[in-house]
Write a protein that holds these residues in place. Sequence first.
Motif, PDB file in Angstrom:
ATOM      1  N   SER A 105       0.854  -1.201   0.000  1.00 12.94           N
ATOM      2  CA  SER A 105       0.000   0.000   0.000  1.00 12.94           C
ATOM      3  C   SER A 105       0.884   1.243   0.000  1.00 12.94           C
ATOM      4  O   SER A 105       2.085   1.179   0.306  1.00 12.94           O
ATOM      5  CB  SER A 105      -0.891   0.026   1.239  1.00 12.94           C
ATOM      6  N   GLY A 106       0.255   2.378  -0.297  1.00  8.97           N
ATOM      7  CA  GLY A 106       1.001   3.634  -0.334  1.00  8.97           C
ATOM      8  C   GLY A 106       1.625   3.969   1.011  1.00  8.97           C
ATOM      9  O   GLY A 106       2.781   4.403   1.080  1.00  8.97           O
ATOM     10  N   SER A 107       0.878   3.748   2.085  1.00  2.22           N
ATOM     11  CA  SER A 107       1.420   4.070   3.421  1.00  2.22           C
ATOM     12  C   SER A 107       2.683   3.259   3.694  1.00  2.22           C
ATOM     13  O   SER A 107       3.677   3.795   4.200  1.00  2.22           O
ATOM     14  CB  SER A 107       0.394   3.754   4.514  1.00  2.22           C
ATOM     15  N   HIS A 146       0.846  11.638   4.173  1.00  4.31           N
ATOM     16  CA  HIS A 146       1.675  10.576   3.603  1.00  4.31           C
ATOM     17  C   HIS A 146       1.173   9.182   3.951  1.00  4.31           C
ATOM     18  O   HIS A 146       1.868   8.205   3.684  1.00  4.31           O
ATOM     19  CB  HIS A 146       3.131  10.737   4.060  1.00  4.31           C
ATOM     20  N   GLY A 147       0.000   9.075   4.573  1.00  4.57           N
ATOM     21  CA  GLY A 147      -0.542   7.761   4.886  1.00  4.57           C
ATOM     22  C   GLY A 147      -1.017   7.685   6.318  1.00  4.57           C
ATOM     23  O   GLY A 147      -0.930   8.662   7.076  1.00  4.57           O
ATOM     24  N   ASP A 148      -1.497   6.511   6.693  1.00  2.00           N
ATOM     25  CA  ASP A 148      -2.160   6.341   7.989  1.00  2.00           C
ATOM     26  C   ASP A 148      -1.371   5.502   8.992  1.00  2.00           C
ATOM     27  O   ASP A 148      -1.842   5.294  10.118  1.00  2.00           O
ATOM     28  CB  ASP A 148      -3.527   5.673   7.784  1.00  2.00           C
ATOM     29  N   PHE A 170      10.093  12.004  -2.978  1.00  4.14           N
ATOM     30  CA  PHE A 170       8.811  12.413  -3.565  1.00  4.14           C
ATOM     31  C   PHE A 170       7.796  11.318  -3.276  1.00  4.14           C
ATOM     32  O   PHE A 170       7.962  10.173  -3.719  1.00  4.14           O
ATOM     33  CB  PHE A 170       8.921  12.570  -5.090  1.00  4.14           C
ATOM     34  N   ASP A 171       6.758  11.680  -2.544  1.00 12.21           N
ATOM     35  CA  ASP A 171       5.625  10.770  -2.354  1.00 12.21           C
ATOM     36  C   ASP A 171       4.657  11.051  -3.504  1.00 12.21           C
ATOM     37  O   ASP A 171       3.845  11.985  -3.435  1.00 12.21           O
ATOM     38  CB  ASP A 171       4.991  11.048  -0.983  1.00 12.21           C
ATOM     39  N   GLU A 172       4.785  10.260  -4.574  1.00 12.54           N
ATOM     40  CA  GLU A 172       3.907  10.430  -5.736  1.00 12.54           C
ATOM     41  C   GLU A 172       2.805   9.363  -5.758  1.00 12.54           C
ATOM     42  O   GLU A 172       2.346   8.959  -6.820  1.00 12.54           O
ATOM     43  CB  GLU A 172       4.720  10.409  -7.040  1.00 12.54           C
ATOM     44  N   VAL A 173       2.427   8.923  -4.559  1.00 16.63           N
ATOM     45  CA  VAL A 173       1.329   7.946  -4.466  1.00 16.63           C
ATOM     46  C   VAL A 173       0.073   8.522  -5.121  1.00 16.63           C
ATOM     47  O   VAL A 173      -0.639   7.834  -5.855  1.00 16.63           O
ATOM     48  CB  VAL A 173       1.075   7.567  -2.986  1.00 16.63           C
ATOM     49  N   ALA A 174      -0.175   9.805  -4.884  1.00 15.50           N
ATOM     50  CA  ALA A 174      -1.354  10.444  -5.483  1.00 15.50           C
ATOM     51  C   ALA A 174      -1.030  11.135  -6.803  1.00 15.50           C
ATOM     52  O   ALA A 174      -1.839  11.150  -7.718  1.00 15.50           O
ATOM     53  CB  ALA A 174      -1.948  11.451  -4.502  1.00 15.50           C
ATOM     54  N   THR A 175       0.158  11.747  -6.909  1.00 14.71           N
ATOM     55  CA  THR A 175       0.451  12.596  -8.082  1.00 14.71           C
ATOM     56  C   THR A 175       0.984  11.807  -9.274  1.00 14.71           C
ATOM     57  O   THR A 175       0.954  12.304 -10.399  1.00 14.71           O
ATOM     58  CB  THR A 175       1.484  13.688  -7.729  1.00 14.71           C
TER      59      THR A 175
HETATM   60  C1  PLP Z   1       0.303  11.241  -1.000  1.00 22.51           C
HETATM   61  C2  PLP Z   1      -0.179   9.981  -0.375  1.00 22.51           C
HETATM   62  N1  PLP Z   1       0.703   9.181   0.230  1.00 22.51           N
HETATM   63  C3  PLP Z   1       0.327   8.005   0.790  1.00 22.51           C
HETATM   64  C4  PLP Z   1      -0.982   7.607   0.778  1.00 22.51           C
HETATM   65  C5  PLP Z   1      -1.385   6.319   1.440  1.00 22.51           C
HETATM   66  O1  PLP Z   1      -1.705   5.360   0.501  1.00 22.51           O
HETATM   67  P1  PLP Z   1      -2.562   4.071   0.950  1.00 22.51           P
HETATM   68  O2  PLP Z   1      -3.945   4.568   1.218  1.00 22.51           O
HETATM   69  O3  PLP Z   1      -2.484   3.163  -0.241  1.00 22.51           O
HETATM   70  O4  PLP Z   1      -1.906   3.500   2.158  1.00 22.51           O
HETATM   71  C6  PLP Z   1      -1.942   8.420   0.152  1.00 22.51           C
HETATM   72  C7  PLP Z   1      -3.356   8.034   0.143  1.00 22.51           C
HETATM   73  O5  PLP Z   1      -4.251   8.813  -0.106  1.00 22.51           O
HETATM   74  C8  PLP Z   1      -1.531   9.639  -0.428  1.00 22.51           C
HETATM   75  O6  PLP Z   1      -2.398  10.473  -1.013  1.00 22.51           O
END
Ligand code: PLP
Length: 399
Positions: free
Chosen positions: A99-101, A134-136, A222-227
Amino acid sequence: MIWYPYEQMKTMRDPYEIVDAEGVWLYTKEGRMIDSISSWWSVIHGYRHPALTEAIVKQARQFSHVMLGGLTHEPVRRLSDKLAEWLPGDLDYCFFSDSGSVGVEVALKMALQYFINRGERQRTGILSLTHAYHGDTFKTMEAGDDEDYHFILEACGEKKDVIHIPTEIPALEDAFARFHTKLNCLIVEPLLQGAGGMRMYDVSFLKRARQLCDRYGILLIFDEVATGFGRTGNRFVADLVQPDILVLGKALTGGYIGHAVTVANRKVYEGFYSDDPAHALMHGPTFMGNALACSAALKSIELFETEGYMDRIAGITEITRREMEGLSDPRIEEVRILGGCVCVEVKDAKTLQGYQQYAKERGVFSRPFLNYLYAMVPYVILEEELICVLDCMKDWFRR
Ligand SMILES: Cc1ncc(COP(=O)(O)O)c(C=O)c1O
């Protein structure tokens, strides 16, 4: 019993039950609605895309998953080769996660251990932005700047390792001058801060950040999970300014299966590459490199490359600018547009109360939060469908 995300279970309204989905459309038993937020910004090709479904089914007939501990397989090898070739510069070393987090956790751990491996144990500090998300998970919450999480972190003590600055160059320069000896990284959502309020900022900030990271030897993440994958109108913001570590998630698999990748450049990778086992990156999610996810990601990238997605995104931006031009209302603070993202920020969150139901009645699924009414549509959306989403947003203020 399902425990839903971000909800007070006692008072939440019943979620809409989806029985089918295709293209930009979500189907309930009563009718259909356009998903204007692409299932949290991930489903860029829309739902039930035959090529993506086929890629997953084909792989499932062979095997769905094997761990990467002591094993490897062709889909993960092909995906890491593809990303290395596709991403700019020497962003070549792919660490997968689920996952992104977790992808961001890995990036933060990598940055910290990079310096520990060099004997610089005092560099525990993280420079981050105000309004960052950046995530949860715990470290990503700490790197983030979300009011809703503060009470959880306060219970664990101060956020002692994280310094937050606004997206202003003087603040950036000041933070580097004051804290550079204790920092290991600067982490940003480049150009577009999503969950912190769809805030957009200029590339000059990132260029200056790159210069300062180089000058002081600090890693740029760079956290490009969204971008990533076109959302800002750039394929990746990393195409404009190259980070040392890049995190991708969400649209990596076209939103079909949860997966993420933390991509390091050669310098970072070499910081771990040694005869000393203690210098290895001690991380290994069970589902990293999942074969179904890798197969979906390979197909998603192929579609992105061969079906003119950057032109489609430019079209979405153009239509959005045209349609939203002139929208003004005393309740609106600002209308912001970047690539495939539009946000109407209102002065008072109460202005958006009832919008979700209103939108549903007009055939649009939306999920405004706080003061932000936004759309991040799937890139396969047709012009008339996009206009329907934007009209819905505008008409809410004209009622
Ligand atoms: C910039 C960014 N980083 C990390 C995450 C976390 O990703 P995930 O929900 O897949 O854990 C998100 C989720 O919205 C996000 O927007």
